[in-house]
Write a protein that holds these residues in place. Structure first.
Motif: not given
Length: 249
Positions: A107, A139-142, A217
């Motif tokens: 992160a 992160l964030p892992n969108l 993820n």
């Protein structure tokens, strides 16, 4: 299809039928991932003197032209030639393609007006592990990482100390899910590229940086074998398809 890989006197087992592709495909439209202030890539039928290279338009074959920049539009792997006056080709300098690899998730931390990856974070994640390659998932892992328009967004990047740490730790192949290891606008300093490739000393021509990956993820952190293949372009960078293989206990 099981394979046994002997690496530094130790045997590892992987299943070649279960690859984990961490590349981003190029779609050739406006939803394509993009950076560095270019328009979107294009994949279009070649048109010439009444010929349209499309079977649905009457041609015998589909015959597309493709316009893109590897640094802007697709998962790509680059060598030191990306930042040197002398020409170095990724196709000539990436000579082997399987590497013991560690996947870590980080992160990015707040640093002034930016978000960054620090030496402390990498040292904590890697510990005493000795790897040839490192895959960094941020992160964030969108899923929007596969379509994000990064230009003028000041995405996260590595601090110079982090790049020096990875070089000194012996990481030869660095993969990250961002458009660059460096700050988007840094007046051309490219401190992390220079530090990782050691341009002020003996340049690490065998080392590579791969940007614009995407790690789902459901792929757990840990050790893998990486198959890193590039298209055979005589250029500083080339589209690439990094694939992970889980190590079977």
């Amino acid at each position: 299809m099981l394979a046994i890989i002997q690496y530094r006197s130790k045997n590892y087992k992987i299943d070649l039928t279960k690859p984990l592709d961490i590349s981003i495909a190029m779609t050739g439209n406006e939803s394509n991932v993009n950076a560095w202030y270019l328009g979107h890539p294009k994949i279009e039928p070649h048109v010439e003197e009444g010929f349209i290279g499309k079977v649905s338009e009457g041609a015998s074959v589909n015959f597309n032209n493709i316009w893109f920049n590897p640094h802007s539009h697709i998962t790509h792997t680059e060598c030191a030639g990306h930042i040197t006056k002398d020409f170095y080709s990724i196709n000539k300098n990436l000579k082997t393609f399987f590497f013991l690899t560690e996947l870590i998730t980080v992160a990015p931390e707040k640093f002034r007006d930016d978000f960054v990856i620090s030496k402390k974070q990498l040292r904590y994640a890697l510990g005493n592990k000795k790897r040839e390659a490192l895959v960094i998932r941020t992160l964030p892992n969108l899923s929007n990482k596969k379509t994000k328009q990064y230009s003028n967004s000041n995405p996260p990047y590595l601090l110079q100390e982090a790049a020096v740490y990875l070089r000194e730790k012996g990481i030869k192949h660095l993969l990250i899910d961002l458009p660059s290891v460096d700050k988007e606008k840094d007046d051309g300093a490219l401190v992390c590229h220079n530090a990782f490739w050691n341009t002020n000393g003996k340049i690490r021509l065998e080392a590579t940086i791969t940007e614009f990956i995407f790690v789902e993820n459901n792929i757990e952190d840990g050790a893998y074998f990486l198959n890193l293949q590039v298209a055979p372009f005589e250029n500083d960078a080339s589209p690439s398809r990094p694939v992970l293989y889980k190590i079977i206990d």
